[in-house]
Motif scaffolding. Structure first.
Motif, PDB file in Angstrom:
ATOM      1  N   ALA A 123      19.338 -32.923   3.515  1.00 12.09           N
ATOM      2  CA  ALA A 123      20.617 -33.355   2.938  1.00 12.09           C
ATOM      3  C   ALA A 123      20.384 -34.254   1.731  1.00 12.09           C
ATOM      4  N   LEU A 140      28.952 -33.836   3.090  1.00 12.61           N
ATOM      5  CA  LEU A 140      28.030 -33.071   3.929  1.00 12.61           C
ATOM      6  C   LEU A 140      27.494 -33.931   5.069  1.00 12.61           C
ATOM      7  N   PHE A 145      21.507 -24.001   1.859  1.00  9.95           N
ATOM      8  CA  PHE A 145      21.546 -25.219   1.042  1.00  9.95           C
ATOM      9  C   PHE A 145      21.569 -24.887  -0.460  1.00  9.95           C
ATOM     10  N   ALA A 179      21.821 -34.011  -2.157  1.00 10.95           N
ATOM     11  CA  ALA A 179      22.968 -34.901  -2.351  1.00 10.95           C
ATOM     12  C   ALA A 179      22.786 -35.814  -3.560  1.00 10.95           C
ATOM     13  N   GLU A 224      27.143 -30.235   9.709  1.00  7.38           N
ATOM     14  CA  GLU A 224      25.867 -29.727  10.246  1.00  7.38           C
ATOM     15  C   GLU A 224      25.608 -28.244   9.966  1.00  7.38           C
ATOM     16  N   ILE A 232      24.642 -39.276   7.039  1.00  2.64           N
ATOM     17  CA  ILE A 232      23.583 -38.985   7.999  1.00  2.64           C
ATOM     18  C   ILE A 232      23.610 -40.000   9.138  1.00  2.64           C
ATOM     19  N   THR A 258      26.310 -37.203   1.264  1.00  8.02           N
ATOM     20  CA  THR A 258      25.921 -36.875   2.623  1.00  8.02           C
ATOM     21  C   THR A 258      26.084 -38.067   3.549  1.00  8.02           C
ATOM     22  N   GLU A 306      24.928 -34.226   8.099  1.00  4.32           N
ATOM     23  CA  GLU A 306      23.679 -33.582   8.519  1.00  4.32           C
ATOM     24  C   GLU A 306      22.857 -34.490   9.421  1.00  4.32           C
TER      25      GLU A 306
END
Ligand code: ATP
Ligand code: MG
Length: 242
Positions: free
Chosen positions: A206, A198, A183, A210, A169, A42, A40, A200
């Motif tokens: 996330a 991913l 999810f 992850a 997202e 972020i 992920t 997010e």
């Protein structure tokens, strides 16, 4: 029987720089995604998360760097070649074709394929994965709820049969119950051998599914680690987990 997925880096981004005119959106990004992982990315609004995905799928043209996918640098490939190599991009804001049916949206997702029987089987597979879409196969995509449109967007990107899915997202603007459903499906996808990058804003969610994560701030990676470590990291907690 040994079901362990052999680990190798399916994607390696090296010193990636992307500019929009005079704005430096990505500054020397380095990132690795291993086969079989959910990784992920972020970060806050404007950090460069979507730009990273757009650079991989070549919706934007990187200024410099390398994007190594399965051992080859794909940074100068065309967008349709990227799809053919096995990378699918499910964009921010879903972008389903509102005036087409659910079924036709899925069919369009298979545009790189010609094997009709297999395409039909793939659509069936998506309907099994997303029963809500099966019930609504003849409904116009524009009349679906936000969560159903997100499911359709994911299902459509899977129609190209990707090895690597870029997911931008998926939780945006959706109610918690539908987000949990989506999810769970993302986790199941990993179990079927799809590797996932991913993006997010919902860092908490996330990091729960992850394997590893990267934190992006103003176009630079500022932190990386196992998702289990990031979720308890004081800096991540303070900035992203509220
Ligand atoms: N087409 C564009 N033209 C000019 N600048 C852009 C363009 N797209 C993005 N940017 C800028 O690049 C930076 C990174 O944007 P990006 O969309 O990658 O952020 P993001 O992390 O995905 O944010 P969000 O969480 O809001 O989706 C931002 O400063 C944004 O204003
Ligand atoms: Mg974005």
């Amino acid at each position: 029987m040994d079901t362990e997925v052999p680990r190798y880096s399916i994607l390696e981004i090296k010193n990636l720089c992307v500019n929009y005119g005079g704005i430096q959106a990505l500054k020397n990004i380095n990132l690795v995604v291993n086969n079989g992982e959910i990784v992920t990315l972020i970060g806050a609004n404007g950090a460069g998360k979507s730009t990273t995905l757009r650079a991989i799928s070549k919706i934007v043209n990187p200024r410099s760097g390398e994007i190594i996918y399965q051992g080859r640098n794909i940074i100068r490939r065309q967008p349709h070649e990227i799809v053919q190599l096995g990378i699918a991009h499910c964009p921010e804001g879903r972008r389903v074709l509102a005036r087409q049916t659910v079924y036709d949206n899925l069919l369009l997702g298979a545009y790189i394929h010609r094997d009709e029987a297999q395409i039909k089987a793939d659509i069936q597979r998506q309907f099994e994965r997303f029963p809500r879409l099966a019930e609504r196969r003849n409904q116009l995509a524009g009349t679906l709820s936000g969560g159903e449109q997100q499911m359709l967007a994911i299902a459509r990107s899977l129609m190209s049969r990707p090895k690597l899915l870029l997911l931008d997202e998926p939780s945006l603007g959706l109610a918690p119950a539908i987000v949990r459903e989506i999810f769970r499906i993302i986790e199941n996808l990993r179990a079927t051998g799809v590797t996932i990058l991913l993006v997010e804003q919902n860092a908490n969610l996330a990091l729960q599914i992850a394997d590893r994560g990267y934190v992006l701030e103003a176009g630079s990676i500022v932190l990386t680690g196992a998702a289990s470590e990031l979720i308890s990291d004081e800096r991540v907690k303070k900035a992203y987990l509220g």
